[in-house]
Every structure is written in C-alpha cells, then in structure tokens.
Design an enzyme around this catalytic site. Structure first.
Site, PDB file in Angstrom:
ATOM      1  N   HIS A 106      38.733 -38.383  33.508  1.00 32.22           N
ATOM      2  CA  HIS A 106      37.426 -39.041  33.644  1.00 32.22           C
ATOM      3  C   HIS A 106      36.731 -39.315  32.322  1.00 32.22           C
ATOM      4  CE1 HIS A 106      38.358 -36.677  37.282  1.00 32.22           C
ATOM      5  NE2 HIS A 106      38.039 -37.817  37.861  1.00 32.22           N
ATOM      6  N   GLY A 149      21.409 -37.613  33.986  1.00 32.59           N
ATOM      7  CA  GLY A 149      22.238 -38.075  35.093  1.00 32.59           C
ATOM      8  C   GLY A 149      22.684 -39.519  34.927  1.00 32.59           C
ATOM      9  N   VAL A 164      19.299 -32.776  30.997  1.00 35.75           N
ATOM     10  CA  VAL A 164      17.932 -33.284  30.857  1.00 35.75           C
ATOM     11  C   VAL A 164      17.737 -34.310  31.971  1.00 35.75           C
ATOM     12  CG1 VAL A 164      17.440 -32.796  28.421  1.00 35.75           C
ATOM     13  CG2 VAL A 164      18.814 -34.786  28.962  1.00 35.75           C
ATOM     14  N   GLU A 194      16.444 -30.716  42.676  1.00 35.10           N
ATOM     15  CA  GLU A 194      17.232 -31.694  41.931  1.00 35.10           C
ATOM     16  C   GLU A 194      18.657 -31.580  42.444  1.00 35.10           C
ATOM     17  OE1 GLU A 194      19.269 -30.511  38.619  1.00 35.10           O
ATOM     18  OE2 GLU A 194      19.399 -29.055  40.260  1.00 35.10           O
ATOM     19  N   MET A 195      19.649 -32.086  41.716  1.00 31.72           N
ATOM     20  CA  MET A 195      20.977 -32.144  42.325  1.00 31.72           C
ATOM     21  C   MET A 195      22.140 -31.695  41.438  1.00 31.72           C
ATOM     22  SD  MET A 195      20.597 -35.616  44.613  1.00 31.72           S
ATOM     23  CE  MET A 195      21.978 -35.163  45.637  1.00 31.72           C
ATOM     24  N   GLU A 196      21.863 -31.156  40.253  1.00 28.18           N
ATOM     25  CA  GLU A 196      22.987 -30.871  39.333  1.00 28.18           C
ATOM     26  C   GLU A 196      22.982 -29.511  38.644  1.00 28.18           C
ATOM     27  OE1 GLU A 196      21.132 -33.786  38.963  1.00 28.18           O
ATOM     28  OE2 GLU A 196      22.537 -35.143  39.948  1.00 28.18           O
ATOM     29  N   SER A 227       9.622 -35.963  38.389  1.00 27.65           N
ATOM     30  CA  SER A 227       9.500 -37.422  38.554  1.00 27.65           C
ATOM     31  C   SER A 227       8.763 -37.781  39.828  1.00 27.65           C
ATOM     32  CB  SER A 227      10.884 -38.062  38.587  1.00 27.65           C
ATOM     33  OG  SER A 227      11.635 -37.535  39.656  1.00 27.65           O
ATOM     34  N   ASP A 228       8.707 -36.827  40.762  1.00 23.47           N
ATOM     35  CA  ASP A 228       8.003 -37.075  42.021  1.00 23.47           C
ATOM     36  C   ASP A 228       7.651 -35.719  42.619  1.00 23.47           C
ATOM     37  OD1 ASP A 228      11.183 -37.773  42.424  1.00 23.47           O
ATOM     38  OD2 ASP A 228      10.445 -36.316  43.869  1.00 23.47           O
TER      39      ASP A 228
HETATM   40  N1  HPA Z   1      15.401 -34.406  45.592  1.00 20.41           N
HETATM   41  C1  HPA Z   1      16.557 -34.343  44.937  1.00 20.41           C
HETATM   42  N2  HPA Z   1      16.699 -34.738  43.683  1.00 20.41           N
HETATM   43  C2  HPA Z   1      15.625 -35.245  43.064  1.00 20.41           C
HETATM   44  C3  HPA Z   1      14.397 -35.336  43.690  1.00 20.41           C
HETATM   45  C4  HPA Z   1      14.279 -34.882  45.026  1.00 20.41           C
HETATM   46  O1  HPA Z   1      13.216 -34.935  45.660  1.00 20.41           O
HETATM   47  N3  HPA Z   1      13.531 -35.891  42.792  1.00 20.41           N
HETATM   48  C5  HPA Z   1      14.224 -36.112  41.661  1.00 20.41           C
HETATM   49  N4  HPA Z   1      15.494 -35.729  41.812  1.00 20.41           N
END
Ligand code: HPA
Length: 233
Positions: free
Chosen positions: A6, A22, A90, A178-180, A202-203
């Site tokens: 990869h 990401g 980051v 988050e996811m990582e 970010s939210d």
């Molecule tokens: N969920 C998963 N990953 C994210 C989120 C979320 O609400 N916001 C930014 N990355």
C-alpha cells in the site's frame, strides 16, 4: 521489504517521525505549510505521503484514510518496513461533553472501541488501547491548559452509533468520537512503536454545532502546533 502493498516509497524515504491526518488533501496541505523541501514519496490509492524537514529535523506527513482498518494497514507498513517510530494522528472528532466547543483540541489518553482491533490479538482479552506515555507526557508539557485530555471512542461506524451509546460514554468521561485512534494505538503496541492522537473538535454530537469543511482545514493550526512541539521535546 519496500515498497509494500500500500506504499510505493523506497527504503529511507520516510522520517522516523510522522504526522498523520485522515484526508490525503489535508496531508498535502500540512506538508506544504510545515515542511521545508517537501517531497512526495508515495501516492498509492491517492494516499499521499511527504517527507521534508521542520526546524532542521526530518518529518513525514502521510494520510491514513478513514477508520481503524485503514490506519492499521498504513501504520503497520510504516512501523514494520519503513523505520517510522512515532506517529501522531492529527484529525477531527465529534465532541461529547457540553463544555467542549467546536475548534477545541483533544489529546486522546485512551481509545475505547467496538472494533475488533482491541480483541483480535489475545483471545479473551480486550486490550487497553493507550498512547505512548512519552508522547503523551510531551504533549501535556507542550500544551499548557488549553487542551482537553481524556478517552475517545474510535468507532468503525460513522452512521451506526446505537442510541444511548454516546450518553453512556459521556457519563464515563469520554470526550469525543472519531474513527482511528484505537487502530493506531493497537498497531503501535503490536509493532513496539509509539503513537498519539491529537484531535480538533469539528462538530458536536449533542449540540450539532459544526465546522464547514473549509473551516476544518483552517482551524487545524493549534493542533498541528501542538503535534510539532510534542515531537520536538
Ligand atoms: N463520529 C465519528 N467520527 C467523527 C465524528 C463523529 O461524530 N466527527 C468527526 N469525526
């Protein structure tokens, strides 16, 4: 054994230290903003990686893609075959506590997950996924009072969080989704290397406040500053 399935870089083309957002576009932007003499060293599947210097020290920047499986693939190949020793993710996250605002910076001192990344390695055991204590200490030293430090949830499912899960995690002091981070921490543990996740909110999962994608790119600076300082201590 380089290139890897990869990553198309040759041996020695990555620095031992890496920043890992990401998004590949963000990786290109971070490399352009931070690095002197940035060179593109890999671009397989559009996952771009760059190496240059910052303050005279070598530094690489490469994207992870989205999710624990994706970051696990890249981090494994980087640690195992390219001599990368320290990766700081980051990225962005969704805030959980009401007193966390969009734009705040979170240092992930632990990563909860429903992903199997914490359970596949030792049958019957759910591993505690944590950052490198050295990088965490450096981040805390470098940050002053203006970051939040605590556990995050690294979910495999952006669109599938069960009702009640976020509230339950919030009650346990979880700062963000988050996811990582979990995939990265598990990979660093398996490869005997170091990792840390520093995130920008970010939210907000409760208030629904959010940054535009344009704003996400611009409000990265505090997090990047902290990541660079952390690596320099
Ligand atoms: N969920 C998963 N990953 C994210 C989120 C979320 O609400 N916001 C930014 N990355």
């Amino acid at each position: 054994m380089t290139p890897t399935p990869h990553i198309s870089a040759g041996s020695g083309e990555f620095a031992p230290d890496m920043l890992m957002p990401g998004d590949p576009k963000r990786a290109a932007r971070i490399a352009a903003d931070l690095l002197t003499d940035a060179t593109l060293v890999t671009d397989v599947r559009g996952i771009s990686g760059f190496t240059g210097t910052i303050g005279g020290r070598p530094l690489s920047v490469m994207a992870s893609g989205m999710g624990n499986p994706s970051i696990s693939i890249y981090a494994t190949e980087l640690y195992r075959f390219y001599g990368v020793r320290r990766i700081i993710r980051v990225g962005t996250c969704g805030g959980i506590p009401e007193d966390l605002a969009v734009g705040d910076v979170v240092v992930a001192s632990a990563a909860h997950t429903e992903s199997t990344t914490g359970t596949v390695r030792v049958p019957g055991v759910s591993l505690s996924l944590a950052p490198s204590p050295h990088l965490l200490r450096s981040a805390l030293t470098a940050s002053g009072a203006d970051v939040r430090v605590g556990p995050v949830l690294s979910t495999d499912f952006f669109y599938l969080t069960r009702p009640g899960v976020v509230d339950a995690l919030g009650e346990l002091g979880t700062l963000a989704i988050e996811m990582e981070a979990a995939g990265l921490y598990a990979t660093a543990m398996a490869e005997g290397a170091e990792a840390l996740a520093i995130l920008t909110v970010s939210d907000h999962v409760k208030t629904r406040a959010a940054m535009s994608s344009d704003e996400r790119e611009r409000r990265y600076e505090r997090m990047l500053d902290l990541a660079v300082k952390t690596l320099s201590l």
